[in-house]
Each structure stands twice: as structure tokens, then as C-alpha cells.
Motif scaffolding. Structure first.
Motif, PDB file in Angstrom:
ATOM      1  N   GLU A 109       0.825  -1.220   0.000  1.00  0.00           N
ATOM      2  CA  GLU A 109       0.000   0.000   0.000  1.00  0.00           C
ATOM      3  C   GLU A 109       0.853   1.262   0.000  1.00  0.00           C
ATOM      4  N   SER A 110       2.070   1.159   0.492  1.00  0.00           N
ATOM      5  CA  SER A 110       2.952   2.334   0.543  1.00  0.00           C
ATOM      6  C   SER A 110       3.826   2.489  -0.697  1.00  0.00           C
ATOM      7  N   GLU A 111       3.748   1.539  -1.622  1.00  0.00           N
ATOM      8  CA  GLU A 111       4.576   1.584  -2.833  1.00  0.00           C
ATOM      9  C   GLU A 111       3.902   2.475  -3.886  1.00  0.00           C
ATOM     10  N   PRO A 112       4.535   3.586  -4.299  1.00  0.00           N
ATOM     11  CA  PRO A 112       3.910   4.535  -5.235  1.00  0.00           C
ATOM     12  C   PRO A 112       3.513   3.932  -6.584  1.00  0.00           C
ATOM     13  N   LEU A 113       4.241   2.932  -7.035  1.00  0.00           N
ATOM     14  CA  LEU A 113       3.949   2.360  -8.356  1.00  0.00           C
ATOM     15  C   LEU A 113       2.830   1.315  -8.323  1.00  0.00           C
ATOM     16  N   ILE A 114       2.303   1.022  -7.127  1.00  0.00           N
ATOM     17  CA  ILE A 114       1.253   0.006  -7.022  1.00  0.00           C
ATOM     18  C   ILE A 114      -0.068   0.659  -6.626  1.00  0.00           C
ATOM     19  N   GLU A 115      -1.070   0.515  -7.490  1.00  0.00           N
ATOM     20  CA  GLU A 115      -2.430   0.951  -7.188  1.00  0.00           C
ATOM     21  C   GLU A 115      -3.190  -0.251  -6.634  1.00  0.00           C
ATOM     22  N   ILE A 116      -3.786  -0.096  -5.481  1.00  0.00           N
ATOM     23  CA  ILE A 116      -4.537  -1.178  -4.855  1.00  0.00           C
ATOM     24  C   ILE A 116      -6.016  -1.037  -5.201  1.00  0.00           C
ATOM     25  N   ALA A 117      -6.604  -2.087  -5.746  1.00  0.00           N
ATOM     26  CA  ALA A 117      -8.030  -2.085  -6.084  1.00  0.00           C
ATOM     27  C   ALA A 117      -8.679  -3.284  -5.408  1.00  0.00           C
ATOM     28  N   THR A 118      -9.160  -3.092  -4.184  1.00  0.00           N
ATOM     29  CA  THR A 118      -9.771  -4.194  -3.436  1.00  0.00           C
ATOM     30  C   THR A 118     -11.289  -4.143  -3.557  1.00  0.00           C
ATOM     31  N   GLY A 119     -11.902  -5.275  -3.200  1.00  0.00           N
ATOM     32  CA  GLY A 119     -13.357  -5.359  -3.256  1.00  0.00           C
ATOM     33  C   GLY A 119     -13.904  -5.504  -4.650  1.00  0.00           C
ATOM     34  N   GLN A 120     -13.059  -5.918  -5.591  1.00  0.00           N
ATOM     35  CA  GLN A 120     -13.507  -6.070  -6.973  1.00  0.00           C
ATOM     36  C   GLN A 120     -13.433  -7.532  -7.389  1.00  0.00           C
ATOM     37  N   VAL A 121     -14.572  -8.111  -7.701  1.00  0.00           N
ATOM     38  CA  VAL A 121     -14.637  -9.488  -8.160  1.00  0.00           C
ATOM     39  C   VAL A 121     -14.396  -9.499  -9.664  1.00  0.00           C
ATOM     40  N   VAL A 122     -13.337 -10.139 -10.075  1.00  0.00           N
ATOM     41  CA  VAL A 122     -12.974 -10.185 -11.497  1.00  0.00           C
ATOM     42  C   VAL A 122     -13.594 -11.424 -12.126  1.00  0.00           C
ATOM     43  N   ASN A 123     -14.434 -11.238 -13.113  1.00  0.00           N
ATOM     44  CA  ASN A 123     -15.081 -12.381 -13.781  1.00  0.00           C
ATOM     45  C   ASN A 123     -14.741 -12.457 -15.260  1.00  0.00           C
ATOM     46  N   ALA A 124     -13.726 -11.689 -15.677  1.00  0.00           N
ATOM     47  CA  ALA A 124     -13.268 -11.734 -17.063  1.00  0.00           C
ATOM     48  C   ALA A 124     -11.759 -11.572 -17.077  1.00  0.00           C
ATOM     49  N   ILE A 125     -11.118 -12.058 -18.120  1.00  0.00           N
ATOM     50  CA  ILE A 125      -9.667 -11.928 -18.237  1.00  0.00           C
ATOM     51  C   ILE A 125      -9.322 -10.461 -18.475  1.00  0.00           C
ATOM     52  N   PRO A 126      -8.485  -9.865 -17.639  1.00  0.00           N
ATOM     53  CA  PRO A 126      -8.131  -8.456 -17.842  1.00  0.00           C
ATOM     54  C   PRO A 126      -7.300  -8.273 -19.104  1.00  0.00           C
ATOM     55  N   GLU A 127      -7.288  -7.062 -19.597  1.00  0.00           N
ATOM     56  CA  GLU A 127      -6.490  -6.755 -20.780  1.00  0.00           C
ATOM     57  C   GLU A 127      -5.007  -6.905 -20.443  1.00  0.00           C
ATOM     58  N   ALA A 128      -4.264  -7.550 -21.321  1.00  0.00           N
ATOM     59  CA  ALA A 128      -2.831  -7.723 -21.118  1.00  0.00           C
ATOM     60  C   ALA A 128      -2.117  -6.383 -21.282  1.00  0.00           C
ATOM     61  N   PRO A 129      -0.990  -6.208 -20.592  1.00  0.00           N
ATOM     62  CA  PRO A 129      -0.258  -7.193 -19.786  1.00  0.00           C
ATOM     63  C   PRO A 129      -0.921  -7.430 -18.433  1.00  0.00           C
ATOM     64  N   ALA A 130      -0.926  -8.696 -18.028  1.00  0.00           N
ATOM     65  CA  ALA A 130      -1.572  -9.061 -16.770  1.00  0.00           C
ATOM     66  C   ALA A 130      -0.991 -10.354 -16.239  1.00  0.00           C
ATOM     67  N   ILE A 131      -1.119 -10.528 -14.930  1.00  0.00           N
ATOM     68  CA  ILE A 131      -0.742 -11.777 -14.266  1.00  0.00           C
ATOM     69  C   ILE A 131      -1.934 -12.238 -13.442  1.00  0.00           C
ATOM     70  N   LEU A 132      -2.393 -13.458 -13.689  1.00  0.00           N
ATOM     71  CA  LEU A 132      -3.500 -14.036 -12.936  1.00  0.00           C
ATOM     72  C   LEU A 132      -2.916 -14.920 -11.841  1.00  0.00           C
ATOM     73  N   ALA A 133      -3.156 -14.537 -10.604  1.00  0.00           N
ATOM     74  CA  ALA A 133      -2.628 -15.276  -9.452  1.00  0.00           C
ATOM     75  C   ALA A 133      -3.755 -15.491  -8.458  1.00  0.00           C
ATOM     76  N   THR A 134      -4.786 -16.170  -8.914  1.00  0.00           N
ATOM     77  CA  THR A 134      -6.039 -16.241  -8.160  1.00  0.00           C
ATOM     78  C   THR A 134      -6.151 -17.461  -7.257  1.00  0.00           C
ATOM     79  N   GLY A 135      -5.158 -18.332  -7.269  1.00  0.00           N
ATOM     80  CA  GLY A 135      -5.090 -19.389  -6.276  1.00  0.00           C
ATOM     81  C   GLY A 135      -5.965 -20.596  -6.524  1.00  0.00           C
TER      82      GLY A 135
END
Length: 437
Positions: A109-135
Motif C-alpha cells: 500500500e505504501s509503494e507509489p507504483l502500485i495501485e490497490i483495487a480491493t473489493g472487486q470481483v474479477v469475472n473476465a480476463i483483464p487486458e494484457a499485460p496481466a498476471i493471474l494469481a487467483t489461487g
């Protein structure tokens, strides 16, 4: 510079986001918590540990220890936070789960280059570039989107994996190579007398098992019953099931054994062998004790123990290319247990590898090849190497490229392998001035 979307704030996703940001790549880290939790999670913070607070051994003569040492060279966020939140555990790295999770969350959360987007249920493949690490408990809607990707087809939803042992630890004087009815020599066969079978049976049916999590209790299928459940149905069930000797003749006696445990080659190099039909929920110590009663496996070295649990994962050899990239789209990567790596640190390691490689590609550079001489590279190669019986794998020395010399003694050999691995990986470490304080 293109922003990378990382989906999933578990160990793999958090490590991936960190490694990308460390290399100047902006990141959007997306996670469905706190809006929605998987059946196994309760915290709202990132990198929540579920099954255990142990991240395994730290010694270099242990595969998990070597993996940690390699990750340390590459400034792993997960490893750094684990060491910060560690609790006494002898030779293992164990953590205060909540402190560890909060530490990871605070740093990201303190890293300037990282935007945190919580509370969002992803039900589609995001536009690349992307890494899916959903477990291993990926939400059903996203599972459907992943299965629609080219070449993916259906994901596995249940991990019923048998133990794997190293070839060099098998007593070959007690086993023989053969397939049933003389159809080749694809299996290693461990013959049992009636007395040996009975001793093994008694140990198996009285051994301690791991209880399934609440959300796994309905995941029992006749096609992949635990070997101890099969055994509980009667003394002869195994002898007429996975240990049946039909079609096999022991060349030393010229007769069919009373029972036979078969081992099937599990890797391309032929250094690892799978105990066919031995998927199990026995505790790991019990697996070592009970399965070592099988003739030829008295001193077996277990590269991985058997598991039975909920685990959504790709058939990665058909889907993934180098560095966990989707073969049809190198800007889309997977990381974590969904790729077929097994274990907390292995999941983080895959996120590290995927992110470093993607960052280099986005910067116009060649992707790194950690090679099969390192544990990071060997894990990555395992999940993309053709394997008709692909199952998730944890770090083990059997995955590494063999040494070009014969070294007497297991400990000495592991020391040599570790020394070679760290020397190989040193070339990929960031300059000292870029390292985290």
C-alpha cells in the motif's frame, strides 16, 4: 510504460506486484476481498496463510531452504515479510500469520507504483499485460473465463496426488521393471509377499490422517479414493485394486507376487517416480513411515507427499510457455498454485519468476532463463514440460539438473547442487543500490 494488472493478492500476486514495481513497472493489484472471501479465507489483508503458519525449512541442504535462498537473492517481498514476522520454529521458518499478512499489505500500500483495487470481483480476463494469481480457490466466474482461453479447456478442481520418490533412493535390488502382460518395461514394481502385504496393510489402516477443511468434505470421488479409505473396506481391497499383481512376474522368482506396488516415471529426466494409486490424506510423517514398508522403498526420499484437497489448477504443460506465460499471449501470465506449483513459497516463487520475466519483456529486454540448475528455474520448467500425468509439485532436489559429477553422500550432493544454484542465480540479482532497505 504499460501498467500491469495483477489479479489476486495472495502470496504469488503480492510477490509479482512487488517485483514489477521494483523494476519500474506500474501495477494495479486487484483482489475481491473484503467484498468477497473464498471459503478458506477470513482476513481482509493480503497474503493470508490458511493451512499452516510454517514456510518449511531454511537449510540449504533442504529444497525449500534453497528456494528461499534464491528468492533472497532477488529481494523477495514474501520472504522479507516472513522473516520480519517469524516465530520460533527450530530449523523452519514459521510466522505470526496476521502480522505477516498485515506487513505485506502495508508495504504494498505504501509503494507509489502500485495501485490497490480491493473489493472487486474479477469475472473476465483483464487486458494484457496481466498476471493471474487467483489461487486454488479461484472464483467460479473467473474459472469460466480462464477455461475459455485458447488451449486451456477444463481446469482441474481436485488435487488427488500420490507421493513421488527419487529414483536414486529406491533399492533397485528389490524391484523390477515391467508392464503388465509383458507390454514393455514402463513401471518399477515393488513385489510383496503375503506377510509384507499384511504388515503394510495394518500400518496403513491405523495411520493418522489429515482432516479435510469444511469446504472440502464433499470432495470425495470413487475414481480417486484415498488409498487408506480403500484399505478400510477390507484387507484384500488393495490386493485386488491398485496393488493387484495380475500380469506381472517377478523375474527373480519366476512367479506372480502376492501384491505389487507400481511406480511410474513422473518427469522427463526419469529421476522422479510416482506411487501409482496412492493418493492419500495421511499426515506426511505417516506417509514416510507407512510407505517405507513397501519393499524397495525402505530408504525412499520423498520429493513430494501425497495430497487430496480442493485445488483449481491448469494443465500447464498444454497451456504455458516459458516463465508462466500463456503460449498464445506472452503478455498474459499465470502465477501461484493455479499453475501447478504446490506450497506457499513455491507460489510466491512463481509470482517472482513470472513478474521478473514480464518486466524484462515490457522493457524490451530478453526474458531471463534461470535454467534447471536453480530451484526457481526447475519449478518453472516442471509445470511446462509435457507430462501425461501432470500433478502439482513442490520444490525438491529431484527437479534440478543433475550434477556433472558423482558426489558421495546425499548431504554433500545437496550442498553441491545448492552452491551451483546460487552461483547461477547471482547473475540475475539487482544491483546493491536498488535493493530494499
Amino acid at each position: 510504460m504499460n501498467r500491469v494488472t495483477v489479479v489476486g493478492a495472495g502470496l504469488a500476486g503480492c510477490e509479482a506486484a512487488w517485483q514489477l514495481a521494483r523494476r519500474g513497472i506500474p501495477v494495479r493489484l486487484v483482489d475481491m476481498k473484503p467484498k468477497k472471501h473464498s471459503p478458506a479465507h477470513t482476513l481482509n489483508s493480503f497474503s493470508e496463510l490458511v493451512c499452516s503458519n510454517s514456510l518449511k525449512a531454511e537449510q540449504l541442504t533442504n529444497a525449500s531452504g534453497l528456494l528461499k535462498a534464491e528468492m533472497a537473492l532477488l529481494d523477495s517481498l514474501i520472504l522479507n515479510c516472513a522473516q520480519w514476522a517469524r516465530v520460533p520454529a527450530g530449523g523452519a521458518l514459521a510466522v505470526d500469520r496476521e502480522a505477516f499478512s498485515l506487513r505485506v499489505t502495508e508495504i504494498l500500500e505504501s509503494e507509489p507504483l502500485i495501485e490497490i483495487a480491493t473489493g472487486q470481483v474479477v469475472n473476465a480476463i483483464p487486458e494484457a499485460p496481466a498476471i493471474l494469481a487467483t489461487g486454488p480457490l479461484t472464483d467460479e466466474a473467473l474459472v469460466g473465463a480462464i477455461e475459455a482461453l485458447p488451449g486451456v479447456h477444463k481446469l482441474h478442481f481436485f488435487d488427488a496426488a500420490a507421493p513421488i520418490v527419487t529414483l536414486e533412493s529406491i533399492d533397485m535390488s528389490k524391484v523390477f521393471r515391467a508392464s503388465r502382460y509383458g507390454r514393455g518395461a514402463d513401471y518399477l514394481n515393488c513385489p510383496m509377499t503375503e506377510a509384507e502385504y499384511n504388515r503394510f496393510y495394518e500400518a496403513l489402516v491405523t495411520a493418522q490422517t489429515n482432516d479435510p477443511h469444511g469446504f472440502e468434505k464433499s470432495l470425495v470421488f470413487e475414481g480417486c479414493l484415498a488409498v487408506e479409505i480403500l484399505a478400510s473396506r477390507g484387507r484384500q481391497t488393495l490386493a485386488f485394486g491398485p496393488l493387484k499383481p495380475v500380469g506381472l512376474v517377478d523375474p527373480r522368482t519366476g512367479k506372480m507376487p502376492y501384491a505389487v506396488a507400481q511406480l511410474r516415471q513422473d518427469d522427463a529426466a526419469g529421476t522422479l517416480y510416482n506411487l501409482v494409486g496412492f493418493q492419500t490424506r495421511l499426515k506426511w510423517g505417516e506417509q514416510k513411515r507407512v510407505f517405507s514398508l513397501i519393499p524397495g522403498l525402505e530408504h525412499a526420499e520423498f520429493a513430494r507427499y501425497g495430497v487430496m484437497h480442493r485445488n483449481t489448477y491448469l494443465n500447464s504443460p498444454d497451456v504455458l510457455g516459458a516463465n508462466y506465460a500463456l503460449r498464445d499471449n506472452p503478455l498474459l501470465r499465470f502465477a501461484g498454485q493455479i499453475t501447478g506449483v504446490e506450497g506457499y513459497m513455491e507460489s510466491a516463487a512463481s509470482g517472482l519468476t513470472a513478474a521478473i520475466a514480464l518486466a524484462e519483456r515490457l522493457r524490451g529486454n530478453a526474458e531471463p532463463d534461470f535454467t534447471g540448475k536453480t530451484m526457481l528455474g526447475a519449478l518453472e520448467r516442471y509445470v511446462r514440460t509435457p507430462n501425461a500425468h501432470f500433478q502439482p509439485m513442490n520444490a525438491n532436489f529431484g527437479l534440478l539438473e543433475p550434477l556433472g559429477e558423482r558426489v558421495k553422500g546425499k548431504r554433500q550432493r545437496y550442498e553441491k547442487l545448492a552452491e551451483r544454484a546460487l552461483a547461477t542465480l547471482a547473475a540475475f540479482a539487482l544491483p546493491k543500490e536498488e535493493e530494499t532497505v
